[in-house]
Enzyme design. Structure first.
Site, mmCIF file in Angstrom:
data_model
loop_
_atom_site.group_PDB
_atom_site.id
_atom_site.type_symbol
_atom_site.label_atom_id
_atom_site.label_comp_id
_atom_site.label_asym_id
_atom_site.label_seq_id
_atom_site.Cartn_x
_atom_site.Cartn_y
_atom_site.Cartn_z
ATOM 1 N N CYS A 1 0.821 -1.203 0.000
ATOM 2 C CA CYS A 1 0.000 0.000 0.000
ATOM 3 C C CYS A 1 0.864 1.266 0.000
ATOM 4 O O CYS A 1 1.497 1.578 -1.007
ATOM 5 C CB CYS A 1 -0.985 -0.040 1.169
ATOM 6 N N HIS B 1 -3.604 -5.242 0.196
ATOM 7 C CA HIS B 1 -3.349 -5.713 1.563
ATOM 8 C C HIS B 1 -3.336 -7.241 1.615
ATOM 9 O O HIS B 1 -4.387 -7.862 1.782
ATOM 10 C CB HIS B 1 -4.434 -5.195 2.510
ATOM 11 N N GLU C 1 -2.405 -9.121 3.995
ATOM 12 C CA GLU C 1 -2.799 -9.666 5.309
ATOM 13 C C GLU C 1 -4.315 -9.813 5.381
ATOM 14 O O GLU C 1 -4.833 -10.664 6.096
ATOM 15 C CB GLU C 1 -2.280 -8.771 6.444
#
Length: 409
Positions: free
Chosen positions: A267, A360, A362
């Site tokens: 990001c 992202h 995660e």
């Protein structure tokens, strides 16, 4: 909030004069920020506690919000960072076995001003046509003020362009995340330094469960301070604000690239790698926010459904490998692109150990298509360490041969 009392009147006022009337949700009062929409169907708690939403009013396109309540385990940071919240149908009661309270009460306790009962689909269509813009939510007594006065207050706030926010949301003190605390039972594989520009809690957990120790560092940490930890790699997190303001972090990354330390960014970390390589960044019309964003991994040809939250992007050529404007870093290519609008979604350096993605991996609360990127970074550090050991061994062999030759003479 007692459900026996009617919520107060509330207004959402956009910078271009468009106004939406509804009822108060959460705390009452006034809040200002950039109006942005997110398309996630679930994960509202993770969204609200994502530091990348600092100074933004989140508009949920999913109509039903608050159904499953809130709990401590799903927070992505210590508090709600969003400046305000806009929903269509707020749940009258929450129902889930993990629930520890209602979203309404959580918004009130943290002083987050919101609005409910507005047509979020109409607001989203408006922002898609006009772009993300300054906005304000006014509820209770504040909603009774003249609309012209409210619009003037909205217009007077600073724009997201040029805002430096990473230092505001970053950790104030360095801390360590150990693999043993996340289910890893073997020896620690690598130690990396992670610059926190608004990191979500799930990111260090994803590294730790793979045997990687993280030193999470404040946004203002210097290269020299980070190198004292003798890292095997460096990671730059997501975060809010304009990447054009992140000169300090760009210098930090360039120093690591010059030192040949493997790099991974997500990001904001993708935008900072882009700037470190010499590319520019620009503000997207309305950004990518939600957990259903399709991205093409050009190296494999696979399409990933990704979780995203960004309003800025890297301006890099899409057509194959190119020389980085900062020529000492060699060649770079755009590794991932958005299938919605062809925006750069990843960078891969071909001559130095560095890569990044704009989304992202995660992904709390999902999807998990991109979790392999943590493994890719571990593989990069492994390859770098192996080649480093090989070079060192070759150097020792050459030195030994030179010494032997001198002794024979």
């Amino acid at each position: 909030m007692s459900h026996a009392t009617m919520p107060a009147q509330a207004l959402l006022v956009l910078e271009d004069g468009r106004t939406f009337r509804g009822s108060s949700y959460g705390a009452q009062g006034t809040t200002l920020g950039e109006a942005v929409f997110t398309t996630g169907m679930t994960g509202y708690q993770e969204t609200l506690t994502d530091p990348s939403y600092a100074r933004q009013l989140i508009i949920q396109t999913a109509p039903h919000i608050g159904n499953t309540g809130v709990n401590k385990a799903d927070n992505e940071s210590a508090k709600i960072w969003a400046a305000g919240y806009v929903v269509r149908d707020a749940a009258r009661r929450s129902s889930n076995w993990r629930s520890e309270g209602t979203l309404d009460d959580e918004l009130i306790s943290q002083g987050i001003v919101g609005i409910q009962g507005v047509d979020t689909r109409a607001i989203t269509r408006h922002l898609r046509e006009r772009g993300s813009m300054k906005a304000g939510i006014f509820s209770g007594e504040a909603a009774a003020r003249p609309e012209a006065e409210l619009l003037a207050e909205v217009a007077a706030q600073p724009s997201m362009e040029g805002l430096r926010l990473a230092e505001e949301v970053s950790t104030k003190e360095a801390y360590v995340v150990e693999p043993a605390d996340h289910g890893w039972t073997g020896e620690t594989l690598f130690t990396i330094v992670a610059l926190d520009l608004g990191m979500k809690a799930m990111t260090p957990a994803r590294f730790a469960e793979r045997g990687v120790r993280l030193h999470v560092l404040p946004a203002a940490t210097t290269f020299e301070e980070a190198m004292e930890l003798n890292p095997d790699g460096v990671f730059i997190s997501n975060g809010p604000g304009d990447p054009a303001t992140a000169d300090r972090q760009v210098g930090f990354v360039r120093s690591f690239l010059d030192a040949g330390v493997p790099y991974f960014g997500i990001c904001f970390g993708n935008q900072i790698l882009g700037r470190a390589l010499g590319f520019g960044t620009y503000k997207l019309r309305y950004g990518h926010r939600g957990m259903n964003q399709p991205v093409l991994d050009r190296s494999t040809g696979k399409v990933e459904i990704t979780s995203q939250n960004h309003g800025f992007a890297v301006d890099a050529p899409l057509d194959g490998p190119t020389q980085a404007p900062e020529e000492r870093f060699g060649r770079v290519e755009v590794s991932h692109i958005s299938l919605n609008d062809q925006v750069v979604e990843g960078l891969s350096c071909l001559d130095i150990p560095a890569f990044s993605v704009q989304y992202h991996p995660e992904a709390a609360a999902g999807p998990h298509d991109a979790a392999y990127l943590f493994d890719r970074f571990i593989n990069l550090m492994t390859a770098y360490k192996t080649s480093d050991a090989s070079k060192s061994a070759q150097g020792e062999t050459a030195q030994s041969q030179t010494t032997q030759s001198q002794e024979n003479k």
